[in-house]
Design a protein around this motif. Structure first.
Motif, PDB file in Angstrom:
ATOM      1  N   VAL A   8      18.658 -65.364 -38.968  1.00 27.27           N
ATOM      2  CA  VAL A   8      18.254 -65.501 -39.827  1.00 27.27           C
ATOM      3  C   VAL A   8      16.879 -67.062 -40.186  1.00 27.27           C
ATOM      4  N   GLU A   9      17.263 -67.239 -39.541  1.00 25.45           N
ATOM      5  CA  GLU A   9      15.920 -68.600 -39.722  1.00 25.45           C
ATOM      6  C   GLU A   9      14.596 -68.101 -39.603  1.00 25.45           C
ATOM      7  N   ASP A  10      14.682 -66.668 -37.375  1.00 25.74           N
ATOM      8  CA  ASP A  10      12.881 -66.340 -37.851  1.00 25.74           C
ATOM      9  C   ASP A  10      13.006 -65.121 -39.292  1.00 25.74           C
ATOM     10  N   GLU A  11      14.003 -64.421 -39.919  1.00 29.47           N
ATOM     11  CA  GLU A  11      13.741 -63.441 -41.077  1.00 29.47           C
ATOM     12  C   GLU A  11      13.144 -64.311 -42.073  1.00 29.47           C
ATOM     13  N   LEU A  12      14.063 -65.360 -42.409  1.00 30.82           N
ATOM     14  CA  LEU A  12      13.557 -66.102 -42.855  1.00 30.82           C
ATOM     15  C   LEU A  12      12.228 -66.838 -43.463  1.00 30.82           C
ATOM     16  N   THR A  13      11.925 -66.870 -42.695  1.00 25.65           N
ATOM     17  CA  THR A  13      10.492 -67.750 -41.612  1.00 25.65           C
ATOM     18  C   THR A  13       9.568 -66.479 -43.035  1.00 25.65           C
ATOM     19  N   LEU A  14       9.946 -65.171 -42.369  1.00 25.66           N
ATOM     20  CA  LEU A  14       9.119 -64.276 -42.330  1.00 25.66           C
ATOM     21  C   LEU A  14       8.499 -63.870 -43.952  1.00 25.66           C
ATOM     22  N   LEU A  15       9.706 -64.047 -43.746  1.00 27.78           N
ATOM     23  CA  LEU A  15      10.402 -64.045 -45.372  1.00 27.78           C
ATOM     24  C   LEU A  15       9.482 -65.415 -46.646  1.00 27.78           C
ATOM     25  N   LEU A  16       9.485 -66.179 -46.094  1.00 29.32           N
ATOM     26  CA  LEU A  16       8.973 -67.482 -46.869  1.00 29.32           C
ATOM     27  C   LEU A  16       7.333 -66.909 -46.499  1.00 29.32           C
ATOM     28  N   LYS A  17       6.663 -66.436 -45.353  1.00 27.69           N
ATOM     29  CA  LYS A  17       5.430 -66.971 -45.615  1.00 27.69           C
ATOM     30  C   LYS A  17       4.817 -65.395 -46.321  1.00 27.69           C
ATOM     31  N   ASP A  18       5.034 -63.972 -46.050  1.00 35.10           N
ATOM     32  CA  ASP A  18       5.282 -63.450 -47.054  1.00 35.10           C
ATOM     33  C   ASP A  18       5.227 -63.783 -48.490  1.00 35.10           C
ATOM     34  N   TRP A  19       6.265 -64.676 -49.098  1.00 34.04           N
ATOM     35  CA  TRP A  19       6.524 -64.525 -50.079  1.00 34.04           C
ATOM     36  C   TRP A  19       5.908 -66.153 -50.842  1.00 34.04           C
ATOM     37  N   LEU A  20       5.373 -66.556 -49.930  1.00 30.77           N
ATOM     38  CA  LEU A  20       4.233 -67.624 -50.115  1.00 30.77           C
ATOM     39  C   LEU A  20       2.499 -67.301 -50.754  1.00 30.77           C
ATOM     40  N   LYS A  21       2.476 -66.212 -49.538  1.00 36.33           N
ATOM     41  CA  LYS A  21       1.222 -65.464 -49.470  1.00 36.33           C
ATOM     42  C   LYS A  21       1.576 -64.938 -50.951  1.00 36.33           C
ATOM     43  N   GLN A  22       2.241 -63.724 -51.268  1.00 36.43           N
ATOM     44  CA  GLN A  22       2.157 -62.937 -52.089  1.00 36.43           C
ATOM     45  C   GLN A  22       2.007 -64.107 -53.407  1.00 36.43           C
ATOM     46  N   GLN A  23       2.389 -65.409 -53.725  1.00 35.39           N
ATOM     47  CA  GLN A  23       2.802 -65.905 -55.153  1.00 35.39           C
ATOM     48  C   GLN A  23       1.706 -67.330 -54.970  1.00 35.39           C
ATOM     49  N   GLY A  24       0.541 -67.402 -54.642  1.00 34.34           N
ATOM     50  CA  GLY A  24      -0.428 -67.690 -53.900  1.00 34.34           C
ATOM     51  C   GLY A  24       0.085 -69.487 -53.587  1.00 34.34           C
ATOM     52  N   ARG A  25       0.747 -70.005 -52.907  1.00 33.08           N
ATOM     53  CA  ARG A  25       1.340 -71.324 -53.013  1.00 33.08           C
ATOM     54  C   ARG A  25       1.079 -71.424 -51.741  1.00 33.08           C
ATOM     55  N   THR A  26       1.484 -72.605 -51.283  1.00 32.61           N
ATOM     56  CA  THR A  26       1.408 -72.908 -49.993  1.00 32.61           C
ATOM     57  C   THR A  26       2.923 -73.711 -49.476  1.00 32.61           C
ATOM     58  N   GLN A  27       2.911 -73.493 -48.391  1.00 34.69           N
ATOM     59  CA  GLN A  27       4.010 -74.902 -47.899  1.00 34.69           C
ATOM     60  C   GLN A  27       4.176 -76.101 -48.223  1.00 34.69           C
ATOM     61  N   ALA A  28       3.412 -76.167 -48.982  1.00 36.31           N
ATOM     62  CA  ALA A  28       2.762 -78.155 -49.100  1.00 36.31           C
ATOM     63  C   ALA A  28       3.607 -77.305 -50.641  1.00 36.31           C
ATOM     64  N   ASP A  29       3.252 -77.239 -51.093  1.00 36.56           N
ATOM     65  CA  ASP A  29       4.539 -76.070 -52.712  1.00 36.56           C
ATOM     66  C   ASP A  29       5.814 -76.063 -52.828  1.00 36.56           C
ATOM     67  N   LEU A  30       5.594 -75.505 -51.777  1.00 35.47           N
ATOM     68  CA  LEU A  30       7.520 -75.205 -51.219  1.00 35.47           C
ATOM     69  C   LEU A  30       8.375 -76.420 -51.060  1.00 35.47           C
ATOM     70  N   ARG A  31       7.345 -77.302 -50.202  1.00 33.17           N
ATOM     71  CA  ARG A  31       8.287 -78.731 -49.529  1.00 33.17           C
ATOM     72  C   ARG A  31       8.534 -79.288 -50.873  1.00 33.17           C
ATOM     73  N   ARG A  32       7.394 -79.157 -52.205  1.00 27.37           N
ATOM     74  CA  ARG A  32       7.649 -80.251 -53.366  1.00 27.37           C
ATOM     75  C   ARG A  32       9.120 -79.655 -53.814  1.00 27.37           C
ATOM     76  N   SER A  33       8.913 -78.345 -54.187  1.00 27.44           N
ATOM     77  CA  SER A  33      10.181 -77.281 -55.114  1.00 27.44           C
ATOM     78  C   SER A  33      11.606 -77.789 -54.198  1.00 27.44           C
ATOM     79  N   LEU A  34      11.641 -77.949 -52.774  1.00 22.01           N
ATOM     80  CA  LEU A  34      12.615 -78.281 -52.357  1.00 22.01           C
ATOM     81  C   LEU A  34      13.296 -79.402 -51.678  1.00 22.01           C
ATOM     82  N   GLN A  35      12.181 -80.243 -51.935  1.00 18.31           N
ATOM     83  CA  GLN A  35      12.124 -82.211 -51.664  1.00 18.31           C
ATOM     84  C   GLN A  35      12.063 -82.453 -50.904  1.00 18.31           C
ATOM     85  N   ALA A  36      11.764 -81.602 -49.167  1.00 18.08           N
ATOM     86  CA  ALA A  36      12.409 -81.685 -47.838  1.00 18.08           C
ATOM     87  C   ALA A  36      11.135 -82.955 -47.690  1.00 18.08           C
TER      88      ALA A  36
END
Length: 105
Positions: A8-36
Motif C-alpha cells: 500500500v505504501e509503495d503504491e501510494l508513494t507512486l500515486l503521490l509522486k505522479d499526482w504532485l507532478k500533474q498538479q505542479g506541486r511539491t512534497q513541501a506543498d503536500l506537507r503543509r496541507s497534511l500538516q506533516a
C-alpha cells in the motif's frame, strides 16, 4: 477493510509522486496541507497511515481530494495567477493594444 502494508505504501508513494507532478506541486506543498512534520515521503505517508486507520483507503482518497480542492481554490482565488496561467503573453497583448491605439490616433 484491508490493512496498511508495504505494498500500500509503495503504491501510494507512486500515486503521490505522479499526482504532485500533474498538479505542479511539491512534497513541501503536500506537507503543509497534511500538516506533516517533514517533507520527506515517510513523514507524509505517516499522516496518511493515520487517516487509513480511521477509515481505510476511502478516507485517504477523500483527504487527498480535499487537498486538491484546496489547491484549486487557492489558485482560483488569485485572479492574477489565473490570468498569468491562462495567457503568459497577456502583458504583450496589452502593449500591442496600446501601440495600436496610439497609431490609430
Amino acid at each position: 477493510m484491508s490493512g496498511w502494508s508495504g505494498q500500500v505504501e509503495d503504491e501510494l508513494t507512486l500515486l503521490l509522486k505522479d499526482w504532485l507532478k500533474q498538479q505542479g506541486r511539491t512534497q513541501a506543498d503536500l506537507r503543509r496541507s497534511l500538516q506533516a512534520v517533514s517533507t520527506r515521503m515517510p513523514a507524509l505517508l505517516e499522516v496518511l497511515e493515520r487517516e487509513h486507520r480511521l477509515g481505510g483507503i476511502p478516507r485517504v482518497a477523500a483527504r487527498l481530494c480535499e487537498i486538491e480542492a484546496e489547491w484549486v481554490g487557492t489558485n482560483a482565488s488569485s485572479p492574477s495567477n489565473n490570468q498569468k496561467d491562462a495567457d503568459p503573453f497577456s502583458q504583450l497583448d496589452l502593449l500591442l493594444q496600446e501601440i495600436r491605439d496610439d497609431c490609430g490616433s
